[in-house]
Scaffold this motif. Structure first.
Motif, short mmCIF file in Angstrom:
data_model
loop_
_atom_site.label_atom_id
_atom_site.label_comp_id
_atom_site.label_asym_id
_atom_site.label_seq_id
_atom_site.Cartn_x
_atom_site.Cartn_y
_atom_site.Cartn_z
N MET A 27 98.09 15.33 55.08
CA MET A 27 96.88 15.44 54.72
C MET A 27 95.88 14.96 55.86
N ALA A 28 94.82 15.71 55.85
CA ALA A 28 93.87 15.67 56.83
C ALA A 28 93.25 14.19 56.63
N LEU A 29 92.46 13.74 57.29
CA LEU A 29 91.53 12.41 57.03
C LEU A 29 90.42 12.79 56.75
N MET A 30 89.38 11.70 56.09
CA MET A 30 88.07 12.07 55.84
C MET A 30 87.24 10.73 56.24
N ILE A 31 85.94 10.82 56.20
CA ILE A 31 85.19 9.78 56.50
C ILE A 31 84.54 9.60 55.16
N THR A 32 84.39 8.37 54.91
CA THR A 32 83.53 7.98 53.56
C THR A 32 82.04 7.76 53.87
N ASP A 33 81.03 7.51 52.75
CA ASP A 33 79.81 7.30 52.99
C ASP A 33 79.65 5.78 53.70
N ASP A 34 80.83 4.94 53.69
CA ASP A 34 80.52 3.68 54.24
C ASP A 34 80.46 3.70 55.76
N CYS A 35 80.76 4.84 56.43
CA CYS A 35 80.45 4.88 57.83
C CYS A 35 78.99 4.54 58.24
N ILE A 36 79.13 3.56 59.34
CA ILE A 36 78.03 3.19 59.99
C ILE A 36 77.39 3.62 61.36
N ASN A 37 78.00 4.95 61.53
CA ASN A 37 77.75 5.77 62.72
C ASN A 37 77.89 4.86 63.82
N CYS A 38 78.81 4.53 64.11
CA CYS A 38 79.13 3.32 65.34
C CYS A 38 79.68 4.28 66.68
N ASP A 39 79.99 5.33 66.39
CA ASP A 39 80.28 6.36 67.47
C ASP A 39 81.74 6.06 67.99
N VAL A 40 82.56 5.01 67.52
CA VAL A 40 83.69 4.89 68.39
C VAL A 40 84.87 5.96 68.00
N CYS A 41 84.87 6.56 66.59
CA CYS A 41 86.02 7.39 66.22
C CYS A 41 86.07 8.80 67.05
N GLU A 42 84.85 9.38 67.14
CA GLU A 42 84.66 10.53 67.73
C GLU A 42 85.30 10.74 69.00
N PRO A 43 85.14 9.82 69.83
CA PRO A 43 85.85 10.24 71.15
C PRO A 43 87.25 10.03 71.34
N GLU A 44 87.84 9.31 70.26
CA GLU A 44 89.29 8.91 69.99
C GLU A 44 90.09 10.12 69.56
N CYS A 45 89.31 11.11 69.03
CA CYS A 45 90.00 12.30 68.35
C CYS A 45 90.48 13.22 69.40
N PRO A 46 91.85 13.54 69.71
CA PRO A 46 92.41 14.10 70.42
C PRO A 46 92.40 15.83 70.04
N ASN A 47 92.03 16.10 69.06
CA ASN A 47 91.64 17.46 68.48
C ASN A 47 90.14 17.79 68.46
N GLU A 48 89.54 17.05 68.54
CA GLU A 48 87.98 17.06 68.59
C GLU A 48 87.58 17.62 67.02
N ALA A 49 88.11 16.97 66.05
CA ALA A 49 88.19 17.27 64.70
C ALA A 49 86.88 16.44 64.06
N ILE A 50 86.59 15.34 64.87
CA ILE A 50 85.24 14.73 64.25
C ILE A 50 84.04 15.07 64.83
N TYR A 51 83.02 15.20 64.17
CA TYR A 51 81.65 15.57 64.44
C TYR A 51 80.55 14.89 63.72
N MET A 52 79.44 14.90 64.19
CA MET A 52 78.37 14.11 63.48
C MET A 52 77.86 15.10 62.61
N GLY A 53 77.87 14.89 61.09
CA GLY A 53 77.32 15.64 60.09
C GLY A 53 75.99 15.27 59.94
N PRO A 54 75.36 15.57 58.74
CA PRO A 54 73.99 15.93 58.55
C PRO A 54 73.46 14.18 58.62
#
Length: 85
Positions: free
Chosen positions: A1-28
């Motif tokens: 199953m894929a992963l998801m980011i919950t509303d607990d996200c603090i927008n710390c920017d550490v996850c996005e560069p770690e994703c080797p598939n560029e699946a993480i992006y800034m939403g609204p």
């Protein structure tokens, strides 16, 4: 199953560069994960890298997007083929 980011996200920017598939992006409002690109790092690493670096543990598995390891590996191989073309 894929992963998801919950509303607990603090927008710390550490996850996005770690994703080797560029699946993480800034939403609204918070970061989001494209389930069509998320392989849970299968093909790259033994564990999802975004989960490893998240300081608030807000990246669970997405119960709406269930995939086997074989399906995740097939997705990884497909994404790699697209990247090479």
């Amino acid at each position: 199953m894929a992963l998801m980011i919950t509303d607990d996200c603090i927008n710390c920017d550490v996850c996005e560069p770690e994703c080797p598939n560029e699946a993480i992006y800034m939403g609204p409002q918070i970061y989001e994960i494209d389930p069509n690109k998320c392989t849970e790092c299968v093909g790259h690493f033994n564990e999802p890298q975004c989960q490893q670096v998240c300081p608030v543990a807000c990246i669970p598995f997405n119960p709406a997007w269930r995939e086997t390891n074989e399906q995740l590996m097939a997705k990884y191989e497909s994404l790699q083929a697209i990247a090479k073309s």
